[in-house]
Write an enzyme that holds these catalytic residues in place. Sequence first.
Site, PDB file in Angstrom:
ATOM      1  N   TYR A 163      -2.831 -10.793   2.078  1.00 46.27           N
ATOM      2  CA  TYR A 163      -2.668  -9.301   2.653  1.00 46.27           C
ATOM      3  C   TYR A 163      -4.271  -9.007   3.220  1.00 46.27           C
ATOM      4  CZ  TYR A 163      -1.547  -4.316   2.557  1.00 46.27           C
ATOM      5  OH  TYR A 163      -1.330  -2.983   3.061  1.00 46.27           O
ATOM      6  N   LYS A 209      -0.029 -10.798   5.852  1.00 47.73           N
ATOM      7  CA  LYS A 209       0.228  -9.515   6.347  1.00 47.73           C
ATOM      8  C   LYS A 209      -1.038  -9.114   7.047  1.00 47.73           C
ATOM      9  CE  LYS A 209       1.652  -4.615   5.856  1.00 47.73           C
ATOM     10  NZ  LYS A 209       1.985  -3.627   4.961  1.00 47.73           N
ATOM     11  N   SER A 215       0.741  -1.157  -0.054  1.00 48.46           N
ATOM     12  CA  SER A 215       0.064  -0.101  -0.004  1.00 48.46           C
ATOM     13  C   SER A 215       0.935   1.218  -0.018  1.00 48.46           C
ATOM     14  CB  SER A 215      -0.974  -0.004   1.314  1.00 48.46           C
ATOM     15  OG  SER A 215      -2.080  -1.048   1.042  1.00 48.46           O
ATOM     16  N   TYR A 219     -13.610  -2.455  -2.925  1.00 48.47           N
ATOM     17  CA  TYR A 219     -14.530  -1.743  -3.440  1.00 48.47           C
ATOM     18  C   TYR A 219     -15.890  -2.159  -3.001  1.00 48.47           C
ATOM     19  CZ  TYR A 219     -17.585   1.311  -6.467  1.00 48.47           C
ATOM     20  OH  TYR A 219     -18.756   2.243  -6.687  1.00 48.47           O
TER      21      TYR A 219
END
Length: 298
Positions: free
Chosen positions: A134, A163, A45, A108
Amino acid sequence: MSKISFMTPVVTAFNPDGSLDVQGNKNVYEHLIKGGVDGIVVMGSTGEFFSMSMQDKKKLVDVAAETIKGRTRLLIGASCMDWRETVELGNYAIDAGAEAVMIVPPYYFALSDASVMEYYGKVAPAIHGDILLYNFPDRTGYDLKPEIILELARAHKNIVGLKDTVEKMGHTREVIKALRPEFPEFEILSGYDDNLVHNVMSGGNGCIGGLSNLAPEITSAWAKAVREGDLEGMVKGQRTIDQMMDLYAIGTPFIPISKRAMQLRGIEISDTCTVPFLPATAEQEAQIKAFMTRVGLL
C-alpha cells in the site's frame, strides 16, 4: 490480463459511544454487495485502521469474514506500526478467510529504501498468505518507488499486488512498466477513483476507490463497462465519477462526510468516527445534499 476490478475501501461503522457497531458494518457490507462491487477492502485508510485497537480490528475481521467471504473478494488491511502486530493481524485475517492483506509501510518518519526493504523483509515471510503493498506518500511521507516494488516482488513470492494511492497516474504507470515484464499477474490498483480507465489502459488492474461506499452501483457499472470494452459506458462512468470527486472536497478528512452521505442514502449506520474526526456540520450537510442532488443520488 489479470482481473480488472473496482473495489471498495469500506468505511468502518462505530456506535455513538465509539465502540464497534457490528450490525452497522454488516449493513454497509450488504449495501456494497447488493451494489455489485468487485471486492471489499476492510481497514484501509477509509476504514480508520490507524486509530482502532487490536481487539476491535480482530472483531471486525470476524464480522467481515462472516458477512463477505464467498460473496465478493475480501481483502483486509493489516497495517500496524509494530511489524509484529502487522504479522499478528495479517495472519489472523488470512486464517479468517481473507484473500489477501494490504500493508502500508510504517509512517511518521520517512524511511529509506533500505528501511522499506527491511520492514517488508520482516513481515512478508512471517505472513502465511498473499500481501498487497500500500503506497500512500501523502500519509507516510515517502514513496514506494517502482524499482523497490520490483525488488520486493522478486524477494517475496507472497507480495502479489499494490494499491498505489498517488494522484498522478505517471507513478502508477512506471510501476506497471517495471513489473509487467517479469510479473504479468501482479495486481496494480490505483487509489483514486477517477484513475480507473487510465490505470487499465496502461496495463493495470483497476481501482480501490472510496466513492463506491456511497454509490457502488455506479462504480460497478463503470468497471463492467471497462471490462467489456464498452466505450460509451466508460465515458459515461468517467464523467460521472469526475463530478462525484467533489465529495472529497466538502470536508477534511472526508470520512465523516462519506458516512453522512451514506446515511442520507438510507444506509443504517451512525456517522460517528474515531477521535478526533468530527461529524459533518450543518453547512457541510447542506453541501452534501446539494452534491447528491446534483449527481442524482437524492
